[in-house]
Design a protein around this motif. Structure first.
Motif, PDB file in Angstrom:
ATOM      1  N   THR A 280      -9.950  -3.455  21.075  1.00 35.85           N
ATOM      2  CA  THR A 280      -9.767  -4.429  20.027  1.00 35.85           C
ATOM      3  C   THR A 280      -9.899  -3.145  18.625  1.00 35.85           C
ATOM      4  OG1 THR A 280     -11.650  -6.181  21.436  1.00 35.85           O
ATOM      5  CG2 THR A 280     -11.588  -5.748  19.108  1.00 35.85           C
ATOM      6  N   VAL A 281      -9.811  -4.115  18.102  1.00 35.09           N
ATOM      7  CA  VAL A 281      -9.835  -3.344  16.638  1.00 35.09           C
ATOM      8  C   VAL A 281     -10.029  -3.815  14.878  1.00 35.09           C
ATOM      9  CG1 VAL A 281      -7.733  -1.457  14.595  1.00 35.09           C
ATOM     10  CG2 VAL A 281      -7.211  -1.692  17.368  1.00 35.09           C
ATOM     11  N   ARG A 282     -10.417  -3.836  14.484  1.00 33.86           N
ATOM     12  CA  ARG A 282     -11.395  -4.826  13.274  1.00 33.86           C
ATOM     13  C   ARG A 282     -11.822  -4.179  12.631  1.00 33.86           C
ATOM     14  NH1 ARG A 282     -15.888  -8.697  16.427  1.00 33.86           N
ATOM     15  NH2 ARG A 282     -14.436  -9.909  16.829  1.00 33.86           N
ATOM     16  N   GLY A 283     -11.491  -5.120  11.213  1.00 36.04           N
ATOM     17  CA  GLY A 283     -11.977  -4.897   9.951  1.00 36.04           C
ATOM     18  C   GLY A 283     -13.510  -5.102   9.379  1.00 36.04           C
ATOM     19  N   SER A 284     -14.360  -4.609   8.883  1.00 34.62           N
ATOM     20  CA  SER A 284     -15.756  -4.567   8.498  1.00 34.62           C
ATOM     21  C   SER A 284     -15.209  -4.846   6.756  1.00 34.62           C
ATOM     22  CB  SER A 284     -16.492  -3.905   9.524  1.00 34.62           C
ATOM     23  OG  SER A 284     -17.749  -4.814   8.704  1.00 34.62           O
ATOM     24  N   ASN A 285     -15.779  -6.151   6.044  1.00 33.42           N
ATOM     25  CA  ASN A 285     -15.703  -5.908   4.129  1.00 33.42           C
ATOM     26  C   ASN A 285     -17.316  -6.914   4.344  1.00 33.42           C
ATOM     27  OD1 ASN A 285     -14.742  -5.582   1.806  1.00 33.42           O
ATOM     28  ND2 ASN A 285     -14.135  -7.918   2.334  1.00 33.42           N
ATOM     29  N   ILE A 286     -18.020  -5.601   3.395  1.00 30.66           N
ATOM     30  CA  ILE A 286     -18.846  -6.063   2.624  1.00 30.66           C
ATOM     31  C   ILE A 286     -20.173  -7.007   3.436  1.00 30.66           C
ATOM     32  CG2 ILE A 286     -18.240  -6.060   0.467  1.00 30.66           C
ATOM     33  CD1 ILE A 286     -18.183  -8.841   0.127  1.00 30.66           C
ATOM     34  N   ASN A 287     -20.436  -7.898   3.137  1.00 34.65           N
ATOM     35  CA  ASN A 287     -21.989  -7.907   3.991  1.00 34.65           C
ATOM     36  C   ASN A 287     -22.298  -9.834   4.061  1.00 34.65           C
ATOM     37  OD1 ASN A 287     -22.059  -8.407   1.013  1.00 34.65           O
ATOM     38  ND2 ASN A 287     -24.128  -7.928   0.840  1.00 34.65           N
ATOM     39  N   PRO A 288     -21.256 -10.360   4.480  1.00 31.13           N
ATOM     40  CA  PRO A 288     -21.616 -11.477   4.736  1.00 31.13           C
ATOM     41  C   PRO A 288     -22.808 -12.870   5.320  1.00 31.13           C
ATOM     42  CG  PRO A 288     -19.715 -11.296   6.595  1.00 31.13           C
ATOM     43  CD  PRO A 288     -20.118  -9.566   5.762  1.00 31.13           C
ATOM     44  N   PHE A 289     -23.832 -12.931   4.828  1.00 24.60           N
ATOM     45  CA  PHE A 289     -25.075 -13.453   5.214  1.00 24.60           C
ATOM     46  C   PHE A 289     -26.166 -12.363   5.653  1.00 24.60           C
ATOM     47  CE2 PHE A 289     -21.929 -17.152   5.714  1.00 24.60           C
ATOM     48  CZ  PHE A 289     -23.214 -17.524   4.823  1.00 24.60           C
ATOM     49  N   THR A 290     -25.830 -10.864   5.011  1.00 18.30           N
ATOM     50  CA  THR A 290     -26.422 -10.117   6.094  1.00 18.30           C
ATOM     51  C   THR A 290     -27.458  -9.327   5.839  1.00 18.30           C
ATOM     52  OG1 THR A 290     -25.163  -8.084   5.854  1.00 18.30           O
ATOM     53  CG2 THR A 290     -24.770  -9.155   7.893  1.00 18.30           C
ATOM     54  N   HIS A 291     -28.311  -9.654   4.333  1.00 18.67           N
ATOM     55  CA  HIS A 291     -28.828  -8.687   3.503  1.00 18.67           C
ATOM     56  C   HIS A 291     -30.385  -9.123   3.804  1.00 18.67           C
ATOM     57  CE1 HIS A 291     -29.082  -6.907  -0.581  1.00 18.67           C
ATOM     58  NE2 HIS A 291     -30.115  -7.755  -0.380  1.00 18.67           N
ATOM     59  N   GLN A 292     -30.436  -9.899   4.274  1.00 19.96           N
ATOM     60  CA  GLN A 292     -32.458 -10.625   4.599  1.00 19.96           C
ATOM     61  C   GLN A 292     -32.297  -9.647   5.544  1.00 19.96           C
ATOM     62  OE1 GLN A 292     -34.822 -11.974   3.095  1.00 19.96           O
ATOM     63  NE2 GLN A 292     -35.944 -11.332   4.575  1.00 19.96           N
ATOM     64  N   THR A 293     -31.750  -9.790   6.841  1.00 23.14           N
ATOM     65  CA  THR A 293     -31.576  -9.425   7.584  1.00 23.14           C
ATOM     66  C   THR A 293     -31.925  -7.641   8.189  1.00 23.14           C
ATOM     67  OG1 THR A 293     -29.824 -10.519   9.226  1.00 23.14           O
ATOM     68  CG2 THR A 293     -30.568  -8.094  10.305  1.00 23.14           C
ATOM     69  N   ALA A 294     -30.678  -6.565   6.742  1.00 30.48           N
ATOM     70  CA  ALA A 294     -31.192  -6.083   6.198  1.00 30.48           C
ATOM     71  C   ALA A 294     -32.389  -5.139   5.712  1.00 30.48           C
ATOM     72  CB  ALA A 294     -29.588  -5.478   5.230  1.00 30.48           C
ATOM     73  N   LEU A 295     -32.267  -6.285   5.057  1.00 30.58           N
ATOM     74  CA  LEU A 295     -33.968  -6.472   4.068  1.00 30.58           C
ATOM     75  C   LEU A 295     -35.753  -5.813   4.874  1.00 30.58           C
ATOM     76  CD1 LEU A 295     -36.027  -5.643   2.139  1.00 30.58           C
ATOM     77  CD2 LEU A 295     -36.028  -8.694   1.609  1.00 30.58           C
ATOM     78  N   THR A 296     -35.143  -6.772   6.285  1.00 28.61           N
ATOM     79  CA  THR A 296     -36.196  -6.866   7.245  1.00 28.61           C
ATOM     80  C   THR A 296     -36.414  -6.033   8.069  1.00 28.61           C
ATOM     81  OG1 THR A 296     -36.041  -9.491   7.110  1.00 28.61           O
ATOM     82  CG2 THR A 296     -37.475  -8.311   8.886  1.00 28.61           C
ATOM     83  N   LEU A 297     -35.571  -4.924   8.549  1.00 29.48           N
ATOM     84  CA  LEU A 297     -35.044  -3.607   9.254  1.00 29.48           C
ATOM     85  C   LEU A 297     -35.788  -2.423   8.403  1.00 29.48           C
ATOM     86  CD1 LEU A 297     -31.412  -4.659  10.769  1.00 29.48           C
ATOM     87  CD2 LEU A 297     -33.460  -4.412  12.343  1.00 29.48           C
ATOM     88  N   ILE A 298     -35.395  -2.618   7.129  1.00 31.36           N
ATOM     89  CA  ILE A 298     -36.359  -1.856   6.331  1.00 31.36           C
ATOM     90  C   ILE A 298     -37.677  -1.981   6.597  1.00 31.36           C
ATOM     91  CG2 ILE A 298     -36.077  -1.203   3.868  1.00 31.36           C
ATOM     92  CD1 ILE A 298     -32.821  -0.949   3.850  1.00 31.36           C
ATOM     93  N   GLU A 299     -37.791  -3.143   5.950  1.00 30.39           N
ATOM     94  CA  GLU A 299     -39.317  -3.707   5.323  1.00 30.39           C
ATOM     95  C   GLU A 299     -39.938  -3.104   7.234  1.00 30.39           C
ATOM     96  OE1 GLU A 299     -39.383  -7.005   3.586  1.00 30.39           O
ATOM     97  OE2 GLU A 299     -40.069  -5.827   1.515  1.00 30.39           O
ATOM     98  N   ARG A 300     -39.864  -3.330   8.273  1.00 27.83           N
ATOM     99  CA  ARG A 300     -40.171  -3.430   9.273  1.00 27.83           C
ATOM    100  C   ARG A 300     -40.531  -1.850   9.729  1.00 27.83           C
ATOM    101  NH1 ARG A 300     -43.904  -6.958  10.746  1.00 27.83           N
ATOM    102  NH2 ARG A 300     -43.344  -9.136  10.080  1.00 27.83           N
ATOM    103  N   GLY A 301     -39.552  -0.680   9.251  1.00 29.33           N
ATOM    104  CA  GLY A 301     -39.632   0.422   9.190  1.00 29.33           C
ATOM    105  C   GLY A 301     -38.690   0.857  10.935  1.00 29.33           C
TER     106      GLY A 301
END
Ligand SMILES: [Zn+2]
Ligand SMILES: [Zn+2]
Length: 345
Positions: A280-301
């Motif tokens: 499987t060879v895939r690309g990854s481009n920017i941040n669809p619907f992931t901003h809240q997840t990332a914020l929570t991961l940072i805020e929860r340490g």
């Protein structure tokens, strides 16, 4: 207010302009922190297409100063992290949930004015409330982490996987931490810069290697009894690493090309090999619907970001941070209005 304007590829200038007025559904933000990204450097160098003049800076956070008449979720003094990717919501891609491929994508700091300014306008839909204990610097790292969350989802890392990541800059180290969170048994980082390899060790990466092709290949062979890595993520933006990634992955494994390679470079890839080994060879481009997840991961340490920040600078030093990345060990954070409070320069 002061702002750094990209006048044309290769030319950036500090200018004064009036503080903008928010539209009905916009927030006027005082920009407190804006991360310097490799994309900004590529844009300044003319490697990434952009319509000028524009205020760059897409990794930012700040304080709401004024709300447009139809804003419902925010009030002045709210502290927010910004998802810079403004999408239309009505094109064929948006309506399929593929907002990162929006036909009318207008990112703040690339198409619309961004965070290398004392103030910025942000659509209400792109602002996320941060906790009082979350610093603006941490909130500025949410955007790159949100892109990495997308990358890890594309890689579909499973419990017990052996994951190899090319690049141990801020992005590679965020990806490494996410791979660990997804349950990888062994995370291997590859980077030619020794200070980055040191930081990778500090952040708990299991094996850290210089970018020597033979050594990397031997290490993966040893760690997997010759089978190959379950997942290989290329985050360095080097085409040669994108190619090597395909050679290192096991049968049935996944390669994700996350780094932005120079637009016109090509690599050779054997269709037989991809077919025969069911890669499987895939690309990854920017941040669809992931901003809240990332914020929570940072805020929860759950993801460590403080270690990735190397410098706090004012707008006056931005050009140097863009042109001379080798002078900055990690990610520089720009504080457009308030240099003194951060003990900068
Ligand atoms: Zn960025
Ligand atoms: Zn759209």
């Amino acid at each position: 207010m002061r702002q750094a304007v990209l006048k044309e590829p290769g030319v950036i200038a500090l200018e004064r302009s009036p503080v903008p007025t928010p539209g009905p559904r916009e927030l006027l933000l005082r920009v407190e922190a804006c991360g310097v990204c490799g994309s900004d450097r590529a844009i300044l160098a003319g490697h990434h297409p952009v319509v000028t003049p524009v205020v760059l800076g897409h990794e930012f956070a700040g304080t709401v100063v004024e709300c447009g008449a139809l804003v419902t979720e925010f009030e002045p003094d709210a502290r927010v992290s910004v998802d810079p990717n403004v999408v239309c919501g009505t094109c064929r891609f948006c309506r399929r949930g593929l907002v990162n491929h929006c036909e009318r994508l207008t990112p703040l700091g690339i198409t619309l004015p961004g965070g290398y300014a004392e103030y910025a306008l942000v659509p209400e839909t792109n602002a996320y409330t941060i906790q009082d204990s979350t610093t603006f610097e941490m909130a500025a790292i949410v955007e790159p982490l949100a892109c990495c969350v997308r990358g890890i989802e594309q890689a579909d890392v499973q419990l017990g996987d052996v994951v190899v990541i090319f690049g141990a800059g801020p992005i590679g180290l965020l990806l490494a931490q996410l791979a660990r969170l997804r349950g990888a048994a062994l995370v291997v980082s590859v980077d030619p810069v020794s200070s980055r390899r040191e930081l990778a060790r500090t952040l708990g990466v299991d094996a850290v290697l210089p970018a020597d092709t033979g050594a990397v290949s031997d290490a993966v062979t040893d760690a997997t009894n010759g089978i190959g890595a379950d997942v290989v993520i290329e985050s360095s933006g080097q085409s040669i690493a994108a190619q090597l990634a395909v050679d290192l992955v096991r049968k049935g494994g996944a390669v994700v090309w996350f780094g932005v390679c120079p637009q016109h470079e090509q690599i050779s890839l054997s269709p037989f090999l991809v077919n025969d080994r069911e890669l499987t060879v895939r690309g990854s481009n920017i941040n669809p619907f992931t901003h809240q997840t990332a914020l929570t991961l940072i805020e929860r340490g759950r993801v460590r970001v403080a270690e990735l920040i190397s410098d706090h600078i004012g707008l006056d030093s931005l050009e140097r941070a863009l042109r001379d990345p080798q002078d900055f060990a990690g990610k520089p954070i720009v504080h457009p209005g308030d240099v003194v409070a951060h003990g900068v320069e």
